[in-house]
Design a protein around this motif. Structure first.
Motif, short mmCIF file in Angstrom:
data_model
loop_
_atom_site.label_atom_id
_atom_site.label_comp_id
_atom_site.label_asym_id
_atom_site.label_seq_id
_atom_site.Cartn_x
_atom_site.Cartn_y
_atom_site.Cartn_z
N ALA A 239 0.83 -1.21 0.00
CA ALA A 239 0.00 0.00 0.00
C ALA A 239 0.86 1.25 0.00
CB ALA A 239 -0.93 -0.01 1.21
N ALA A 240 1.93 1.24 0.77
CA ALA A 240 2.78 2.42 0.89
C ALA A 240 3.48 2.76 -0.42
CB ALA A 240 3.82 2.21 1.99
N ARG A 241 3.62 1.78 -1.30
CA ARG A 241 4.32 2.02 -2.56
C ARG A 241 3.56 2.97 -3.48
NH1 ARG A 241 4.76 -1.36 -6.26
NH2 ARG A 241 3.30 -2.94 -5.53
N LEU B 10 0.53 -1.07 12.55
CA LEU B 10 0.32 -0.74 11.15
C LEU B 10 0.95 0.61 10.81
CD1 LEU B 10 -0.92 -1.34 8.41
CD2 LEU B 10 -3.10 -0.44 9.27
N ALA B 11 0.81 1.58 11.72
CA ALA B 11 1.42 2.89 11.49
C ALA B 11 2.93 2.75 11.34
CB ALA B 11 1.07 3.83 12.64
N ASP B 12 3.54 1.92 12.17
CA ASP B 12 4.98 1.73 12.11
C ASP B 12 5.40 1.08 10.80
OD1 ASP B 12 7.58 1.86 13.53
OD2 ASP B 12 7.48 -0.32 13.41
N ALA B 13 4.64 0.08 10.36
CA ALA B 13 4.97 -0.61 9.11
C ALA B 13 4.84 0.32 7.91
CB ALA B 13 4.07 -1.83 8.94
N LEU B 14 3.77 1.11 7.89
CA LEU B 14 3.59 2.06 6.80
C LEU B 14 4.70 3.11 6.81
CD1 LEU B 14 -0.27 2.64 7.05
CD2 LEU B 14 0.93 1.65 5.08
N ASN B 15 4.99 3.65 7.98
CA ASN B 15 5.99 4.71 8.09
C ASN B 15 7.37 4.22 7.63
OD1 ASN B 15 6.43 7.52 9.30
ND2 ASN B 15 8.04 6.33 10.30
N ALA B 16 7.71 2.98 7.99
CA ALA B 16 9.02 2.45 7.61
C ALA B 16 9.15 2.33 6.10
CB ALA B 16 9.24 1.09 8.28
N ARG B 17 8.11 1.81 5.45
CA ARG B 17 8.17 1.66 4.00
C ARG B 17 8.15 3.02 3.30
NH1 ARG B 17 8.94 -2.32 -0.08
NH2 ARG B 17 8.95 -1.01 -1.95
N LEU B 18 7.34 3.93 3.79
CA LEU B 18 7.29 5.27 3.21
C LEU B 18 8.64 5.96 3.30
CD1 LEU B 18 3.85 6.30 4.69
CD2 LEU B 18 4.32 6.09 2.23
N ALA B 19 9.31 5.81 4.44
CA ALA B 19 10.64 6.41 4.61
C ALA B 19 11.63 5.81 3.61
CB ALA B 19 11.13 6.19 6.04
N ARG B 20 11.53 4.52 3.41
CA ARG B 20 12.42 3.84 2.45
C ARG B 20 12.21 4.36 1.04
NH1 ARG B 20 12.22 -2.69 1.26
NH2 ARG B 20 13.37 -2.64 -0.71
N GLY C 123 10.82 7.32 0.26
CA GLY C 123 10.82 8.78 0.17
C GLY C 123 9.44 9.35 -0.11
N ARG C 124 8.39 8.72 0.45
CA ARG C 124 7.03 9.14 0.21
C ARG C 124 6.35 9.52 1.52
NH1 ARG C 124 3.07 5.99 -1.59
NH2 ARG C 124 2.28 7.60 -2.98
N THR C 125 5.20 10.18 1.41
CA THR C 125 4.33 10.42 2.55
C THR C 125 2.95 9.88 2.21
OG1 THR C 125 3.71 12.63 1.75
CG2 THR C 125 5.59 12.47 3.29
N LEU C 126 2.09 9.75 3.22
CA LEU C 126 0.77 9.18 3.01
C LEU C 126 -0.25 9.89 3.88
CD1 LEU C 126 -0.94 6.82 1.74
CD2 LEU C 126 -0.37 5.49 3.80
N ASP C 127 -1.31 10.40 3.26
CA ASP C 127 -2.43 10.96 4.03
C ASP C 127 -3.20 9.82 4.69
OD1 ASP C 127 -1.74 13.45 3.12
OD2 ASP C 127 -3.35 13.61 1.66
N VAL C 128 -3.53 9.96 5.96
CA VAL C 128 -4.21 8.88 6.68
C VAL C 128 -5.39 9.41 7.48
CG1 VAL C 128 -2.16 7.41 6.83
CG2 VAL C 128 -2.64 9.04 8.67
N PHE D 216 5.40 9.17 13.81
CA PHE D 216 5.42 8.57 12.47
C PHE D 216 5.49 9.71 11.44
CE2 PHE D 216 2.87 5.78 15.26
CZ PHE D 216 3.74 4.70 15.30
N GLU D 217 6.71 10.12 11.14
CA GLU D 217 6.92 11.36 10.39
C GLU D 217 6.42 11.28 8.95
OE1 GLU D 217 11.05 12.19 10.74
OE2 GLU D 217 10.91 12.77 12.86
N ARG D 218 6.28 10.09 8.41
CA ARG D 218 5.86 9.94 7.01
C ARG D 218 4.33 9.86 6.87
NH1 ARG D 218 9.71 10.97 3.04
NH2 ARG D 218 11.71 10.89 4.15
N LEU D 219 3.63 9.77 7.98
CA LEU D 219 2.17 9.74 7.95
C LEU D 219 1.64 11.15 8.13
CD1 LEU D 219 1.36 6.57 10.09
CD2 LEU D 219 1.77 6.74 7.62
N ARG D 220 0.67 11.51 7.33
CA ARG D 220 0.06 12.84 7.40
C ARG D 220 -1.40 12.70 7.83
NH1 ARG D 220 1.16 15.51 1.69
NH2 ARG D 220 -0.10 17.11 2.69
N PRO D 221 -1.69 12.77 9.12
CA PRO D 221 -3.07 12.61 9.60
C PRO D 221 -3.97 13.69 9.02
CG PRO D 221 -1.50 12.44 11.41
CD PRO D 221 -0.74 12.95 10.25
N ARG D 222 -5.13 13.25 8.52
CA ARG D 222 -6.11 14.17 7.96
C ARG D 222 -7.38 14.23 8.79
NH1 ARG D 222 -5.80 15.15 2.47
NH2 ARG D 222 -7.57 16.54 2.89
N GLY D 223 -7.72 13.12 9.46
CA GLY D 223 -8.97 13.11 10.22
C GLY D 223 -9.32 11.72 10.69
#
Length: 226
Positions: free
Chosen positions: A76-78, A91-101, A103-108, A138-145
């Motif tokens: 999903a993070a790809r 799940l937040a940790d798994a997403l954040n780790a892959r996003l960091a690898r 170089g992406r961010t993800l709205d959540v 989780f610096e790569r996650l961007r909380p929206r709501g």
């Protein structure tokens, strides 16, 4: 949507329609894109990834709206642009780790179980605020709501109660983290009520694309015969 906004004295532009395209074949989605639909919402990551590959020539924004197992977070993070079902630190940790690898961010959107149904995923309302407090790590996650699935019920009072609870929880969460601003709630059968109760995003599938060939229980475990 316009009627519901008018009834609640809200500008129509305040509410985003997220088309849900699960089970809709990629060739049909090409027609949808040609008609102006540029954001597709998928429930199952394997199905979403297949359509993403089939439609890679089109500028599409992909939303994952269903429960995601931790071992599928990397997939999903790809490519996902937003995720509407964040419900655990693991799940937040798994997403954040892959996003960091990558170089992406993800709205959540953080999913909350507002109906108190055992068949639903999402955080218990009492667990929400402690979870919100962990999100800055989780610096790569961007909380929206926040996101919820209201009770699957013909009792509209019960359905509305779910939406009102999510709105109250959003207000409380926003005092902890100002990024928690939006409400993702409401589907084909209840999106007008959700808008009246403050929805910023409504997730509508069957009202756009027609009845799915598979029962709802295929996507929402526990709804036997639905």
């Amino acid at each position: 949507m316009a009627d519901a906004c008018a009834r609640s004295s809200r500008p129509r532009a305040d509410v985003r329609l997220q088309p849900i395209t699960k089970t809709v074949p990629a060739n049909i989605l090409r027609f949808a894109h040609a008609a102006g639909v540029t954001s597709f919402g998928e429930n199952k990551i394997q199905e979403a990834a297949g359509k993403r590959d089939a439609l890679s020539d089109l500028p599409i924004r992909w939303s994952i709206v269903g429960h995601l197992q931790t071992n599928k977070a990397a997939n999903a993070a790809r490519f996902a642009d937003e995720f509407h079902a964040l419900d655990s630190m693991r799940l937040a940790d798994a997403l954040n780790a892959r996003l960091a690898r990558d170089g992406r961010t993800l709205d959540v959107y953080v999913q909350v179980n507002t109906s108190d149904e055992d068949t639903k995923f999402g955080l218990h309302p009492d667990a929400l605020l402690p979870f919100i407090d962990t999100l800055p790590r989780f610096e790569r996650l961007r909380p929206r709501g926040l996101m919820t699935l209201a009770a699957f019920s013909d009792d509209m009072v019960r359905v509305r109660t779910c939406f009102r609870l999510l709105r109250r929880l959003r207000d409380e969460a926003a005092r902890r983290d100002s990024r928690i601003a939006e409400l993702s709630m409401g589907m084909s059968g209840d999106f007008e009520m959700a808008i009246e109760e403050g929805a910023d995003v409504v997730r509508v599938g069957q009202a756009i694309f027609g009845r799915r060939p598979t029962p709802d229980s295929h996507y929402w475990p526990g709804l036997v015969g639905a």
